[in-house]
Design a protein around this motif. Structure first.
Motif, PDB file in Angstrom:
ATOM      1  N   LYS A   1      -4.502  -7.391  -3.210  1.00  0.00           N
ATOM      2  CA  LYS A   1      -3.350  -6.606  -3.671  1.00  0.00           C
ATOM      3  C   LYS A   1      -2.716  -7.241  -4.900  1.00  0.00           C
ATOM      4  O   LYS A   1      -2.251  -6.540  -5.815  1.00  0.00           O
ATOM      5  CB  LYS A   1      -2.317  -6.471  -2.557  1.00  0.00           C
ATOM      6  N   GLU A   2      -2.716  -8.568  -4.937  1.00  0.00           N
ATOM      7  CA  GLU A   2      -2.138  -9.265  -6.090  1.00  0.00           C
ATOM      8  C   GLU A   2      -2.888  -8.914  -7.365  1.00  0.00           C
ATOM      9  O   GLU A   2      -2.281  -8.635  -8.407  1.00  0.00           O
ATOM     10  CB  GLU A   2      -2.200 -10.779  -5.854  1.00  0.00           C
TER      11      GLU A   2
ATOM     12  N   GLN B   1      -4.841  -6.211  -7.834  1.00  0.00           N
ATOM     13  CA  GLN B   1      -4.657  -4.787  -8.106  1.00  0.00           C
ATOM     14  C   GLN B   1      -3.306  -4.512  -8.768  1.00  0.00           C
ATOM     15  O   GLN B   1      -3.217  -3.738  -9.730  1.00  0.00           O
ATOM     16  CB  GLN B   1      -4.780  -3.994  -6.804  1.00  0.00           C
ATOM     17  N   ASP B   2      -2.255  -5.144  -8.258  1.00  0.00           N
ATOM     18  CA  ASP B   2      -0.923  -4.951  -8.836  1.00  0.00           C
ATOM     19  C   ASP B   2      -0.854  -5.486 -10.264  1.00  0.00           C
ATOM     20  O   ASP B   2      -0.162  -4.917 -11.117  1.00  0.00           O
ATOM     21  CB  ASP B   2       0.131  -5.652  -7.978  1.00  0.00           C
ATOM     22  N   LYS B   3      -1.583  -6.554 -10.522  1.00  0.00           N
ATOM     23  CA  LYS B   3      -1.576  -7.173 -11.852  1.00  0.00           C
ATOM     24  C   LYS B   3      -2.144  -6.235 -12.918  1.00  0.00           C
ATOM     25  O   LYS B   3      -1.618  -6.144 -14.025  1.00  0.00           O
ATOM     26  CB  LYS B   3      -2.388  -8.467 -11.827  1.00  0.00           C
TER      27      LYS B   3
ATOM     28  N   ALA C   1      -2.945  -2.755 -12.429  1.00  0.00           N
ATOM     29  CA  ALA C   1      -2.628  -1.325 -12.324  1.00  0.00           C
ATOM     30  C   ALA C   1      -1.900  -0.798 -13.560  1.00  0.00           C
ATOM     31  O   ALA C   1      -2.172   0.323 -14.008  1.00  0.00           O
ATOM     32  CB  ALA C   1      -1.795  -1.060 -11.069  1.00  0.00           C
ATOM     33  N   PRO C   2      -0.985  -1.581 -14.163  1.00  0.00           N
ATOM     34  CA  PRO C   2      -0.287  -1.074 -15.354  1.00  0.00           C
ATOM     35  C   PRO C   2      -1.191  -0.813 -16.554  1.00  0.00           C
ATOM     36  O   PRO C   2      -0.788  -0.118 -17.485  1.00  0.00           O
ATOM     37  CB  PRO C   2       0.718  -2.201 -15.668  1.00  0.00           C
TER      38      PRO C   2
END
Length: 322
Positions: free
Chosen positions: A278-279, A281-283, A285-286
């Motif tokens: 998740k870390e 992916q969150d990094k 995604a933007p």
């Protein structure tokens, strides 16, 4: 004769046993991951993030080494000739493992057989952007400008996806632009901001911060759907009334052909664990990055299909092999 055959069988069994033991123990030392593009590129950013996550699974550090040049060919060639033991891997892309076969008259390796597929981290679309002083508020106006003065519009390219995406756009729009090649995406971006070139089509990692920061003007995205990362930008198809334009950059990892299957499986598991982080992916995604974990076999089939797709795109864009 029977004695000789027995000795050969014993030797073969010993070698096989040693190979299996090596695979079971893998990795026992740091792994080198070659990024065939410059520091700061999307391949570098995503490759380093995956390397950090993979190291947690594998229990050994992964040392990233940048070796840019010839659309990724130099770095890919280094991996192709490396010892097939899993300690040298390639952070590959559509350039190194699909398009180069059609872009180059000759490669220092056989693109179809030199690599063992490991895993597919994911993909990201590109953004078509222009320098802020270019008198075109949208992609249609840029096309009209290029039609009025053929070859007057210059565009930067530092990778296969950047070159082919722009040449394919020009071909489908019926215009001619002048290519200015660069050794790295960040260098091309610097010149786009400075006005040395008019247009640059690059992945979100390189382009999106500059568009959102007002340093350059985004005109369109190269995917078939608008991106949630910048939904105000139309697709190329929307902007120009086309139907079949699409070109995205993707990232895939490979080892030299002949790498033991057990080692490939361990590296694939580490890649998939990183993709599911998740870390991570969150990094990303933007910047529109979409993770797609899968098997080595799935990557092998994807590579075959992508090679054919890029061959057609390069032919349709009338790009001559170098």
């Amino acid at each position: 004769m029977r004695s000789v055959l027995s000795c050969l069988a014993l030797a073969a069994a010993t070698l096989l046993g040693a190979s299996s033991a090596l695979a079971r123990a893998f990795p026992t030392k740091p792994i080198k991951a070659i990024v065939p593009f410059a520091p700061g590129s999307a391949t570098d950013q995503i490759g380093r993030a995956f390397a950090n996550e993979m190291a947690k699974t594998l229990g050994q550090p992964i040392v990233v080494e940048n070796k840019p040049g010839v659309n990724g060919m130099l770095g890919a060639a280094d991996v192709a000739k490396a010892t097939p033991d899993g300690y040298t891997i390639l952070i590959g892309t559509n350039s190194t493992n699909a398009a180069l076969k059609s872009l180059m008259k000759q490669l220092p390796y056989n693109q179809d057989t030199a690599f063992a597929p490991l895993g597919y981290p994911g993909s990201v679309p590109l953004i078509v952007a222009v320098n802020n002083d270019v008198p075109a508020g949208n992609l249609r106006e840029l096309v009209d400008m290029a039609k009025a003065k053929p070859d007057s519009v210059t565009f930067a390219s530092a990778s296969t996806s950047q070159l082919v995406s722009t040449e394919m756009l020009a071909s489908m729009a019926g215009i001619k632009m002048t290519n200015v090649p660069y050794k790295s995406g960040p260098a091309a971006m610097t010149d786009l901001i400075g006005g040395q070139v008019n247009l640059f089509t690059a992945d979100f990692a390189v382009m999106l911060p500059q568009v959102k920061g007002g340093k350059v003007r985004g005109l369109a995205v190269t995917s078939t759907k608008r991106s949630a990362a910048i939904p105000e930008l139309p697709t190329v198809n929307e902007a120009l009334g086309l139907k079949d334009y699409e070109l995205i950059a993707y990232f895939a990892m490979f080892a030299p052909a002949g790498t033991p299957a057990d080692v490939v499986a361990k590296l694939n598991a580490a890649i998939n664990a990183a993709a599911n982080s998740k870390e991570l992916q969150d990094k990303f995604a933007p910047i529109g990055f979409v993770v797609e974990p899968g098997t080595p076999q799935a990557l092998g089939e994807r590579t075959r299909l992508e090679t054919a797709k890029w061959a057609k795109a390069i032919k349709d864009a009338k790009i001559e092999p170098q």
